[in-house]
Design a protein around this motif. Structure first.
Motif, PDB file in Angstrom:
ATOM      1  N   ILE A 178       0.851  -1.441  -0.247  1.00  0.00           N
ATOM      2  CA  ILE A 178       0.087   0.323   0.052  1.00  0.00           C
ATOM      3  C   ILE A 178       0.760   1.839  -0.090  1.00  0.00           C
ATOM      4  N   SER A 179       2.088   0.629   0.648  1.00  0.00           N
ATOM      5  CA  SER A 179       2.741   2.135   0.122  1.00  0.00           C
ATOM      6  C   SER A 179       3.339   2.231  -0.767  1.00  0.00           C
ATOM      7  N   LEU A 180       3.551   1.968  -1.873  1.00  0.00           N
ATOM      8  CA  LEU A 180       4.529   2.074  -3.231  1.00  0.00           C
ATOM      9  C   LEU A 180       3.561   3.996  -3.700  1.00  0.00           C
ATOM     10  N   PRO A 181       2.859   3.128  -4.189  1.00  0.00           N
ATOM     11  CA  PRO A 181       1.823   4.339  -4.560  1.00  0.00           C
ATOM     12  C   PRO A 181       1.961   5.633  -3.992  1.00  0.00           C
ATOM     13  N   MET A 182       1.728   5.363  -2.538  1.00  0.00           N
ATOM     14  CA  MET A 182       1.999   6.682  -1.803  1.00  0.00           C
ATOM     15  C   MET A 182       3.419   7.736  -1.115  1.00  0.00           C
ATOM     16  N   PHE A 183       4.258   6.860  -1.299  1.00  0.00           N
ATOM     17  CA  PHE A 183       5.614   7.662  -2.160  1.00  0.00           C
ATOM     18  C   PHE A 183       5.584   8.147  -3.331  1.00  0.00           C
ATOM     19  N   GLU A 184       5.294   7.959  -4.210  1.00  0.00           N
ATOM     20  CA  GLU A 184       5.541   7.749  -5.268  1.00  0.00           C
ATOM     21  C   GLU A 184       4.554   9.175  -5.496  1.00  0.00           C
ATOM     22  N   SER A 235       7.259  -2.856   6.999  1.00  0.00           N
ATOM     23  CA  SER A 235       8.416  -3.800   6.756  1.00  0.00           C
ATOM     24  C   SER A 235       9.418  -2.487   5.068  1.00  0.00           C
ATOM     25  N   GLU A 236       8.571  -1.853   4.775  1.00  0.00           N
ATOM     26  CA  GLU A 236       9.524  -1.071   3.464  1.00  0.00           C
ATOM     27  C   GLU A 236      10.344  -0.516   4.224  1.00  0.00           C
ATOM     28  N   GLU A 237      10.162  -0.170   5.108  1.00  0.00           N
ATOM     29  CA  GLU A 237      11.202   0.925   5.531  1.00  0.00           C
ATOM     30  C   GLU A 237      13.082  -0.050   5.861  1.00  0.00           C
ATOM     31  N   GLU A 238      12.897  -0.908   5.894  1.00  0.00           N
ATOM     32  CA  GLU A 238      14.298  -1.826   6.557  1.00  0.00           C
ATOM     33  C   GLU A 238      14.305  -1.306   4.581  1.00  0.00           C
ATOM     34  N   LEU A 239      14.181  -0.797   3.295  1.00  0.00           N
ATOM     35  CA  LEU A 239      15.299  -0.619   2.767  1.00  0.00           C
ATOM     36  C   LEU A 239      14.843   0.993   2.392  1.00  0.00           C
ATOM     37  N   PHE A 240      14.893   1.278   3.049  1.00  0.00           N
ATOM     38  CA  PHE A 240      15.304   2.790   3.206  1.00  0.00           C
ATOM     39  C   PHE A 240      16.321   3.023   4.561  1.00  0.00           C
ATOM     40  N   ALA A 241      16.398   1.987   5.412  1.00  0.00           N
ATOM     41  CA  ALA A 241      18.072   2.220   6.316  1.00  0.00           C
ATOM     42  C   ALA A 241      18.453   1.704   5.678  1.00  0.00           C
ATOM     43  N   GLU A 242      18.538   0.557   4.577  1.00  0.00           N
ATOM     44  CA  GLU A 242      20.008   0.217   3.405  1.00  0.00           C
ATOM     45  C   GLU A 242      20.179   2.118   2.791  1.00  0.00           C
ATOM     46  N   LYS A 290      14.331   0.996  -5.193  1.00  0.00           N
ATOM     47  CA  LYS A 290      14.026  -0.728  -4.503  1.00  0.00           C
ATOM     48  C   LYS A 290      12.671  -0.950  -3.881  1.00  0.00           C
ATOM     49  N   LEU A 291      12.009  -0.211  -4.190  1.00  0.00           N
ATOM     50  CA  LEU A 291      10.552   0.021  -3.658  1.00  0.00           C
ATOM     51  C   LEU A 291       9.717  -0.386  -4.637  1.00  0.00           C
ATOM     52  N   GLN A 292       9.967  -0.281  -5.385  1.00  0.00           N
ATOM     53  CA  GLN A 292       9.104  -0.766  -6.956  1.00  0.00           C
ATOM     54  C   GLN A 292       9.600  -2.087  -7.331  1.00  0.00           C
ATOM     55  N   GLU A 293      11.173  -1.836  -6.907  1.00  0.00           N
ATOM     56  CA  GLU A 293      10.865  -4.027  -7.201  1.00  0.00           C
ATOM     57  C   GLU A 293      10.273  -4.838  -6.279  1.00  0.00           C
ATOM     58  N   ASN A 294       9.911  -3.945  -5.172  1.00  0.00           N
ATOM     59  CA  ASN A 294       9.823  -4.781  -4.228  1.00  0.00           C
ATOM     60  C   ASN A 294       8.379  -4.952  -3.587  1.00  0.00           C
ATOM     61  N   LEU A 295       7.374  -3.709  -3.604  1.00  0.00           N
ATOM     62  CA  LEU A 295       6.159  -3.894  -3.587  1.00  0.00           C
ATOM     63  C   LEU A 295       5.308  -3.859  -4.613  1.00  0.00           C
TER      64      LEU A 295
END
Length: 300
Positions: A178-184, A235-242, A290-295
């Motif tokens: 659900i977070s992908l379109p919101m971040f886009e 869980s998507e915030e782990e991608l930010f942490a990386e 990364k968000l687009q690839e994973n979500l």
């Protein structure tokens, strides 16, 4: 903004203490089916309005449960900055015509980016968040370099650094897709804000992110310490942490622990934490990829 559907458990609202007659096996089976029934909820993205105050405040209270942060004023700042940010709400369906309007207007999540340099001048509530972060950094950061990096950015003058605070809050068990379109959408809004009118406030050089995290509690000299291995509630915030170049984690006193997607007040073995990230602006592109690839949700 079309978003993935989320199954939601339907709670049994019957009062068992008031049922005196013994239920038959068929009735028990029927009741169990009703309790475990899953319904589909369509979520949509909405802009921020004054009427969303209580819903946004609830999201901010999740992030700062007992920290003395003025979440009401932070909510007001987000509302004044309503040209940036998306709220997650239940989409309207024809069968929802008889539903309570308050249910349809409930805020299930928020994604925004608050300009810490201030579009409305200095703000005490925002300044207190930055001070709160630095205090915890001084106590819990693992090394001097991390402390130096956070002090450098969070205490920088406006002309030296422009800091954006990414806010990504939602109710637990709503899937990360659900977070992908919101971040886009957020990236699009920030691009528009970097106009002549708002450029000095939204041309960010760095981003701050405060993430809900948890892990197995450690005990040191009788006191709980920060877990060594962490999981992120979103869980998507782990991608930010990386992609963060500096980070630290601090424990949250009095907050419920997260266990397999559920809050468990009695889970003493789990420690609720906040992981604070500092991200340079040149890593945003990598994060979005990364968000687009994973979500991304496969199309059928």
């Amino acid at each position: 903004m079309p978003d993935p559907k989320k199954p939601r458990q339907v709670e049994d609202s019957s009062d068992e203490d008031c049922i005196e007659e013994e239920m038959s096996p068929d009735e028990e089976a029927e009741e169990e089916m009703e309790v475990n029934e899953q319904i589909q909820v369509d979520f949509e993205g909405f802009g921020i309005t004054d009427s969303d105050f209580h819903g946004i405040r609830q999201m901010m209270r999740q992030l700062f449960p007992k920290d003395g942060i003025d979440v009401s004023e932070l909510t007001n700042v987000l509302i004044r900055q309503n040209f940036i940010g998306t709220l997650l709400k239940q989409g309207e369906c024809p069968e929802d015509e008889d539903d309570d309007d308050d249910d349809l207007d409930q805020v299930f999540g928020i994604t925004s980016c608050l300009s810490c340099n201030g579009t409305h001048g200095p703000n005490v509530a925002v300044d207190n968040v930055l001070k709160f972060v630095l205090e915890n950094c001084e106590t819990f950061a693992a090394d001097a370099k991390t402390k130096t990096e956070f002090k450098k950015i969070l205490q920088a003058k406006k002309e030296d650094s422009c800091l954006g605070w990414i806010i990504n809050e939602r109710f637990i068990n709503i899937p990360p897709q659900i977070s992908l379109p919101m971040f886009e959408k957020l990236q699009s809004e920030l691009g528009e804000a970097r106009s002549a009118k708002h450029k000095t406030c939204y041309d960010f050089t760095h981003y701050l992110m405060i993430c809900k995290s948890y892990g197995a509690s450690l005990t040191k000299d009788g006191d709980k310490a920060v877990p060594q291995k962490l999981e992120y509630t979103n869980s998507e915030e782990e991608l930010f942490a990386e992609e963060a170049y500096a980070s630290f984690t601090y424990p949250v006193a009095g907050a419920a622990a997260v266990v397999e997607g559920k809050w468990d007040e009695d889970a003493d073995e789990m420690q609720s934490c906040r992981t604070v990230l500092l991200i340079a602006k040149d890593r945003v592109g990598s994060i979005m990829k990364k968000l687009q690839e994973n979500l991304s949700v496969p199309t059928t």
